[in-house]
Design a protein around this motif. Structure first.
Motif, PDB file in Angstrom:
ATOM      1  N   ARG A   1     101.678  75.327  31.730  1.00 60.67           N
ATOM      2  CA  ARG A   1     100.561  74.913  30.867  1.00 60.67           C
ATOM      3  C   ARG A   1      99.665  75.949  32.208  1.00 60.67           C
ATOM      4  O   ARG A   1      98.450  75.645  32.171  1.00 60.67           O
ATOM      5  N   SER A   2      99.644  77.667  32.137  1.00 61.07           N
ATOM      6  CA  SER A   2      99.511  78.018  32.515  1.00 61.07           C
ATOM      7  C   SER A   2      97.536  78.511  32.248  1.00 61.07           C
ATOM      8  O   SER A   2      96.974  78.170  33.588  1.00 61.07           O
ATOM      9  N   GLU A   3      96.934  77.512  30.883  1.00 61.49           N
ATOM     10  CA  GLU A   3      95.653  77.459  31.026  1.00 61.49           C
ATOM     11  C   GLU A   3      94.999  76.491  31.930  1.00 61.49           C
ATOM     12  O   GLU A   3      94.031  76.753  32.230  1.00 61.49           O
ATOM     13  N   VAL A   4      95.726  75.918  32.134  1.00 62.26           N
ATOM     14  CA  VAL A   4      95.079  74.374  32.691  1.00 62.26           C
ATOM     15  C   VAL A   4      94.735  74.988  34.041  1.00 62.26           C
ATOM     16  O   VAL A   4      94.635  74.651  34.832  1.00 62.26           O
ATOM     17  N   VAL A   5      96.708  75.722  34.711  1.00 60.04           N
ATOM     18  CA  VAL A   5      96.491  76.010  36.585  1.00 60.04           C
ATOM     19  C   VAL A   5      95.394  76.998  36.426  1.00 60.04           C
ATOM     20  O   VAL A   5      94.980  76.258  37.208  1.00 60.04           O
ATOM     21  N   LYS A   6      95.114  77.747  35.592  1.00 58.87           N
ATOM     22  CA  LYS A   6      94.088  78.776  35.824  1.00 58.87           C
ATOM     23  C   LYS A   6      92.501  77.913  35.960  1.00 58.87           C
ATOM     24  O   LYS A   6      92.189  78.265  36.656  1.00 58.87           O
ATOM     25  N   HIS A   7      92.968  76.579  34.677  1.00 63.15           N
ATOM     26  CA  HIS A   7      91.309  76.298  35.096  1.00 63.15           C
ATOM     27  C   HIS A   7      91.242  75.303  36.291  1.00 63.15           C
ATOM     28  O   HIS A   7      90.467  75.071  37.346  1.00 63.15           O
TER      29      HIS A   7
ATOM     30  N   LEU B   1     100.192  82.129  42.620  1.00 60.40           N
ATOM     31  CA  LEU B   1     100.074  82.735  43.210  1.00 60.40           C
ATOM     32  C   LEU B   1      98.927  83.539  43.492  1.00 60.40           C
ATOM     33  O   LEU B   1      98.603  84.400  44.372  1.00 60.40           O
ATOM     34  N   SER B   2      97.566  84.083  42.293  1.00 61.90           N
ATOM     35  CA  SER B   2      96.909  83.930  42.087  1.00 61.90           C
ATOM     36  C   SER B   2      95.543  83.788  43.866  1.00 61.90           C
ATOM     37  O   SER B   2      95.029  84.671  43.794  1.00 61.90           O
ATOM     38  N   PRO B   3      95.703  82.495  43.904  1.00 64.90           N
ATOM     39  CA  PRO B   3      95.115  82.882  44.802  1.00 64.90           C
ATOM     40  C   PRO B   3      94.652  82.550  46.583  1.00 64.90           C
ATOM     41  O   PRO B   3      94.756  82.718  47.189  1.00 64.90           O
ATOM     42  N   LYS B   4      96.415  83.691  45.904  1.00 62.41           N
ATOM     43  CA  LYS B   4      96.962  83.973  47.447  1.00 62.41           C
ATOM     44  C   LYS B   4      97.281  82.470  48.544  1.00 62.41           C
ATOM     45  O   LYS B   4      96.445  82.983  50.220  1.00 62.41           O
ATOM     46  N   VAL B   5      97.246  81.012  48.270  1.00 66.77           N
ATOM     47  CA  VAL B   5      97.189  81.227  49.506  1.00 66.77           C
ATOM     48  C   VAL B   5      98.646  80.040  49.432  1.00 66.77           C
ATOM     49  O   VAL B   5      98.604  79.249  50.893  1.00 66.77           O
TER      50      VAL B   5
ATOM     51  N   GLU C   1     103.767  83.776  32.962  1.00 65.88           N
ATOM     52  CA  GLU C   1     102.393  83.170  32.986  1.00 65.88           C
ATOM     53  C   GLU C   1     100.853  82.002  34.417  1.00 65.88           C
ATOM     54  O   GLU C   1     100.290  82.802  35.261  1.00 65.88           O
ATOM     55  N   THR C   2     102.012  81.514  34.453  1.00 66.13           N
ATOM     56  CA  THR C   2     102.155  79.856  35.482  1.00 66.13           C
ATOM     57  C   THR C   2     102.072  80.497  36.824  1.00 66.13           C
ATOM     58  O   THR C   2     101.298  80.033  37.379  1.00 66.13           O
TER      59      THR C   2
END
Length: 155
Positions: free
Chosen positions: A8-14, A49-53, A43-44
């Motif tokens: 659920r990439s949209e939920v993960v983004k949120h 990975l986007s916050p780089k943590v 996409e998930t």
């Protein structure tokens, strides 16, 4: 973790935007990236990975890395993305399996071909059980993968 596991990439983004800690681990030692790689939604994986943590080479249950999980579950696109982002395909887990062992267990010919194209893994390396990647493919009933490896010189 559940949203990542369900793809659920949209939920993960949120959740990431709201400060969710994607580096937390479950009772098996797997983090959110491991779980996203099991499902294989690229996409998930990107969201996690986007916050780089999260360490792209983090070790989960049995010292398995996220890219090993993606290879095991036949997600070539995720494997390719993780490699492009710096995933280390030379690592082995506690049982001595490398990414090629995991890809051969999964049995996806395209994933195996991609791993071979990287020229970073010894296709005849043995895990702690004494099996090569071709042995893993054979044990899991993936004859096309065995034939591919043998055609490339595997023992």
């Amino acid at each position: 973790m559940i949203a990542a596991y369900k793809g659920r990439s949209e939920v993960v983004k949120h959740l990431v935007r709201k400060g969710a800690d994607v580096s937390l681990k479950d009772d098996n030692g797997n983090n959110t990236l491991h779980l996203a790689c099991v499902t294989g939604n690229v996409e998930t994986v990107k969201c996690v990975l986007s916050p780089k943590v999260v360490d792209i080479n983090s070790r989960g249950e049995g010292s398995v890395t996220p890219v090993m999980e993606a290879a095991r579950w036949r997600h070539r696109e995720v494997v390719e993305f993780l490699v492009s982002e710096g995933a280390d395909v030379s690592l082995v887990d506690v049982a001595g399996n490398n990414i090629l062992h995991w890809a051969c267990r999964g049995g996806d010919v395209e994933t195996v071909e991609f791993v071979l194209s990287l020229n970073k893994v010894d296709m005849n390396a043995k895990n702690r059980s004494g099996r090569t990647a071709a042995g893993e493919a054979r044990a899991y009933g993936h004859q096309r993968v065995v034939e591919l490896l043998v055609s490339r010189g595997a023992q």
